[in-house]
Design a protein around this motif. Structure first.
Motif, PDB file in Angstrom:
ATOM      1  N   PHE A  94       0.592  -1.088  -0.172  1.00  0.00           N
ATOM      2  CA  PHE A  94      -0.047  -0.031  -0.043  1.00  0.00           C
ATOM      3  C   PHE A  94       0.885   1.155   0.131  1.00  0.00           C
ATOM      4  O   PHE A  94       0.436   2.300  -0.650  1.00  0.00           O
ATOM      5  CB  PHE A  94      -1.061   0.003   1.254  1.00  0.00           C
ATOM      6  CG  PHE A  94      -1.830   1.221   1.225  1.00  0.00           C
ATOM      7  CD1 PHE A  94      -3.092   1.147   0.490  1.00  0.00           C
ATOM      8  CD2 PHE A  94      -1.601   2.370   2.059  1.00  0.00           C
ATOM      9  CE1 PHE A  94      -3.916   2.273   0.707  1.00  0.00           C
ATOM     10  CE2 PHE A  94      -2.154   3.381   2.219  1.00  0.00           C
ATOM     11  CZ  PHE A  94      -3.617   3.456   1.330  1.00  0.00           C
ATOM     12  N   ARG A 110      -6.153  -2.109  -1.561  1.00  0.00           N
ATOM     13  CA  ARG A 110      -6.750  -0.752  -1.048  1.00  0.00           C
ATOM     14  C   ARG A 110      -8.117  -1.063  -0.406  1.00  0.00           C
ATOM     15  O   ARG A 110      -8.517  -0.632   0.750  1.00  0.00           O
ATOM     16  CB  ARG A 110      -7.122   0.255  -2.248  1.00  0.00           C
ATOM     17  CG  ARG A 110      -5.948   0.844  -2.542  1.00  0.00           C
ATOM     18  CD  ARG A 110      -6.261   2.033  -3.546  1.00  0.00           C
ATOM     19  NE  ARG A 110      -6.910   1.566  -4.685  1.00  0.00           N
ATOM     20  CZ  ARG A 110      -6.001   1.009  -5.771  1.00  0.00           C
ATOM     21  NH1 ARG A 110      -4.680   1.266  -5.754  1.00  0.00           N
ATOM     22  NH2 ARG A 110      -6.820   0.582  -7.026  1.00  0.00           N
ATOM     23  N   VAL A 113      -6.854  -2.535   3.255  1.00  0.00           N
ATOM     24  CA  VAL A 113      -6.414  -1.500   4.174  1.00  0.00           C
ATOM     25  C   VAL A 113      -7.166  -0.313   4.365  1.00  0.00           C
ATOM     26  O   VAL A 113      -7.161   0.023   5.714  1.00  0.00           O
ATOM     27  CB  VAL A 113      -4.788  -0.618   3.232  1.00  0.00           C
ATOM     28  CG1 VAL A 113      -4.160   0.194   4.182  1.00  0.00           C
ATOM     29  CG2 VAL A 113      -3.938  -1.877   3.047  1.00  0.00           C
ATOM     30  N   ASN A 114      -7.978   0.098   3.875  1.00  0.00           N
ATOM     31  CA  ASN A 114      -8.856   1.256   3.957  1.00  0.00           C
ATOM     32  C   ASN A 114     -10.125   0.767   4.560  1.00  0.00           C
ATOM     33  O   ASN A 114     -10.675  -0.334   4.213  1.00  0.00           O
ATOM     34  CB  ASN A 114      -9.107   2.071   2.696  1.00  0.00           C
ATOM     35  CG  ASN A 114      -7.931   2.705   2.153  1.00  0.00           C
ATOM     36  OD1 ASN A 114      -7.233   3.427   2.819  1.00  0.00           O
ATOM     37  ND2 ASN A 114      -7.899   2.585   0.668  1.00  0.00           N
ATOM     38  N   PRO A 115     -10.849   1.621   5.517  1.00  0.00           N
ATOM     39  CA  PRO A 115     -10.007   2.666   6.159  1.00  0.00           C
ATOM     40  C   PRO A 115      -9.246   2.340   7.411  1.00  0.00           C
ATOM     41  O   PRO A 115      -8.550   3.313   7.806  1.00  0.00           O
ATOM     42  CB  PRO A 115     -11.204   3.712   6.209  1.00  0.00           C
ATOM     43  CG  PRO A 115     -12.288   2.636   6.680  1.00  0.00           C
ATOM     44  CD  PRO A 115     -12.039   1.431   5.808  1.00  0.00           C
ATOM     45  N   GLU A 118      -5.249   2.487   7.003  1.00  0.00           N
ATOM     46  CA  GLU A 118      -4.681   3.483   6.018  1.00  0.00           C
ATOM     47  C   GLU A 118      -3.310   4.085   6.627  1.00  0.00           C
ATOM     48  O   GLU A 118      -3.331   4.355   7.732  1.00  0.00           O
ATOM     49  CB  GLU A 118      -5.612   4.618   5.654  1.00  0.00           C
ATOM     50  CG  GLU A 118      -5.079   5.455   4.625  1.00  0.00           C
ATOM     51  CD  GLU A 118      -6.256   6.509   4.112  1.00  0.00           C
ATOM     52  OE1 GLU A 118      -6.136   7.312   3.300  1.00  0.00           O
ATOM     53  OE2 GLU A 118      -7.314   6.376   4.489  1.00  0.00           O
ATOM     54  N   GLN A 119      -2.265   4.322   5.828  1.00  0.00           N
ATOM     55  CA  GLN A 119      -1.041   4.848   6.153  1.00  0.00           C
ATOM     56  C   GLN A 119      -0.785   6.285   5.396  1.00  0.00           C
ATOM     57  O   GLN A 119      -1.177   6.460   4.219  1.00  0.00           O
ATOM     58  CB  GLN A 119      -0.031   3.930   5.838  1.00  0.00           C
ATOM     59  CG  GLN A 119      -0.192   2.465   6.240  1.00  0.00           C
ATOM     60  CD  GLN A 119      -0.039   2.377   7.663  1.00  0.00           C
ATOM     61  OE1 GLN A 119       0.956   3.189   8.295  1.00  0.00           O
ATOM     62  NE2 GLN A 119      -0.934   1.800   8.416  1.00  0.00           N
ATOM     63  N   ASN A 120      -0.247   7.117   5.979  1.00  0.00           N
ATOM     64  CA  ASN A 120       0.249   8.344   5.422  1.00  0.00           C
ATOM     65  C   ASN A 120       1.358   8.548   5.718  1.00  0.00           C
ATOM     66  O   ASN A 120       1.878   8.340   6.772  1.00  0.00           O
ATOM     67  CB  ASN A 120      -1.097   9.377   5.296  1.00  0.00           C
ATOM     68  CG  ASN A 120      -1.082   9.491   6.633  1.00  0.00           C
ATOM     69  OD1 ASN A 120      -0.509  10.703   7.537  1.00  0.00           O
ATOM     70  ND2 ASN A 120      -2.136   9.342   7.421  1.00  0.00           N
ATOM     71  N   ARG A 180      -9.327   9.531  11.198  1.00  0.00           N
ATOM     72  CA  ARG A 180      -9.147   8.906   9.939  1.00  0.00           C
ATOM     73  C   ARG A 180     -10.555   8.876   9.360  1.00  0.00           C
ATOM     74  O   ARG A 180     -10.497   8.902   8.122  1.00  0.00           O
ATOM     75  CB  ARG A 180      -8.804   7.348  10.098  1.00  0.00           C
ATOM     76  CG  ARG A 180      -7.390   7.695  10.849  1.00  0.00           C
ATOM     77  CD  ARG A 180      -6.198   8.301   9.954  1.00  0.00           C
ATOM     78  NE  ARG A 180      -5.907   7.946   8.785  1.00  0.00           N
ATOM     79  CZ  ARG A 180      -6.070   8.569   7.725  1.00  0.00           C
ATOM     80  NH1 ARG A 180      -6.072  10.181   7.703  1.00  0.00           N
ATOM     81  NH2 ARG A 180      -5.776   8.008   6.480  1.00  0.00           N
ATOM     82  N   PHE A 184     -10.942  10.469   5.442  1.00  0.00           N
ATOM     83  CA  PHE A 184     -11.502   9.462   4.413  1.00  0.00           C
ATOM     84  C   PHE A 184     -12.786  10.218   3.867  1.00  0.00           C
ATOM     85  O   PHE A 184     -12.514  10.005   2.506  1.00  0.00           O
ATOM     86  CB  PHE A 184     -11.976   8.050   5.268  1.00  0.00           C
ATOM     87  CG  PHE A 184     -12.285   7.185   4.248  1.00  0.00           C
ATOM     88  CD1 PHE A 184     -11.663   7.035   2.896  1.00  0.00           C
ATOM     89  CD2 PHE A 184     -13.396   6.247   4.525  1.00  0.00           C
ATOM     90  CE1 PHE A 184     -12.139   5.898   2.201  1.00  0.00           C
ATOM     91  CE2 PHE A 184     -13.705   5.235   3.686  1.00  0.00           C
ATOM     92  CZ  PHE A 184     -13.261   4.906   2.228  1.00  0.00           C
TER      93      PHE A 184
END
Length: 276
Positions: A94, A110, A113-115, A118-120, A180, A184
């Protein structure tokens, strides 16, 4: 002529005693000179029998499990290891640059992983967040006379902060779930609230359901007819040594009213029927 005084008899074990210390010179029913029966020999402390050995690891280890138990343990370990490997691989793919695998299985990765996972990289580069974002919500109910009543705005983010403050081990839910969910939503809608992408409906449902769940901690949401969510954005003030003039007054991003469906309520509660 004087008679010699009798000599005191020597105690067993002293000098002159032919028997070793701790051994009786005579035993009942034994003739003089007969060897001492080993059964009557006093126990030598240096030759005491050893304590029974503790059970070996082989008698208490996995080898003592039945075959069904061994199969169950092996399958459980295999499933846990497989899930851990899949989770780490999905997170890696991801955040990794676009490649052949992500081009082929991007939707699957995706979708997993979402939501929740989720990584950022907003914390480090290239432009960290410079504003505080709070999420607020209010509900609309039907009064006894049939009129609509709109409740006050409730700061959901402040409720999460209270669960985090002075807590050495705050939950992941209190730290990230609401934040998050709002990210999202905003990532899948433009500034006017118009959907952008195939996950826009999912994002809207997600943030509204979390808002209802948070509100249920403060009030009864089973009578809610509609719900409205908004974001409150406040820029971080400049440090004391900076001459930069930053407007720290809050700005609001209000979403449209959304009808509360039975499946939106926490705990599977039933919402009131909508008036025609």
């Amino acid at each position: 002529m004087s008679t010699p005084s009798p000599q005191p008899s020597e105690a067993p074990g002293h000098l002159g005693d032919p028997s070793p210390p701790g051994e009786a010179t005579e035993a009942p029913g034994r003739a003089p000179g007969e060897p001492l029966d080993p059964a009557h020999r006093p126990l030598d402390p240096a030759h005491r029998p050893l304590d029974p050995e503790p059970p070996s690891a082989a008698s208490t280890g996995p080898g003592t499990l039945s075959w069904p138990a061994r199969v169950t343990v092996a399958l459980s370990v295999g499933l846990i290891a497989g899930f851990a490997a899949w989770h780490l691989l999905a997170i890696f793919l991801f955040v990794a640059p676009s490649n052949t695998v992500t081009n082929e299985y991007g939707d699957t990765i995706r979708g997993y992983v979402n939501p929740e996972f989720e990584q950022n990289w907003k914390l480090f580069a290239p432009n960290p967040l410079q504003r505080n974002v709070a999420v607020e919500a209010r509900i609309e109910t039907v009064a006894d006379d049939g009129s609509l009543e709109v409740g006050e705005w409730v700061d959901l983010s402040a409720m999460d902060f209270e669960h985090i403050r002075h807590n050495l081990l705050p939950s992941h839910t209190a730290q990230n779930e609401l934040r998050r969910a709002w990210d999202f939503y905003t990532n899948n809608h433009d500034d006017g609230g118009n959907a952008q992408g195939s996950r826009a409906h999912l994002a809207a449902t997600y943030v509204h359901r979390i808002a209802l769940l948070r509100l249920s901690e403060e009030t009864d949401v089973t009578e809610a007819r509609r719900i409205q969510v908004r974001g409150v954005l406040t820029r971080v003030p400049a440090p004391s040594w900076s001459s930069e003039n930053i407007d720290t007054s809050p700005s609001y991003t209000e979403l449209d009213w959304r009808t509360v469906l039975p499946e939106d309520l926490p705990g599977g509660a039933l919402a009131p029927e909508e008036s025609s």
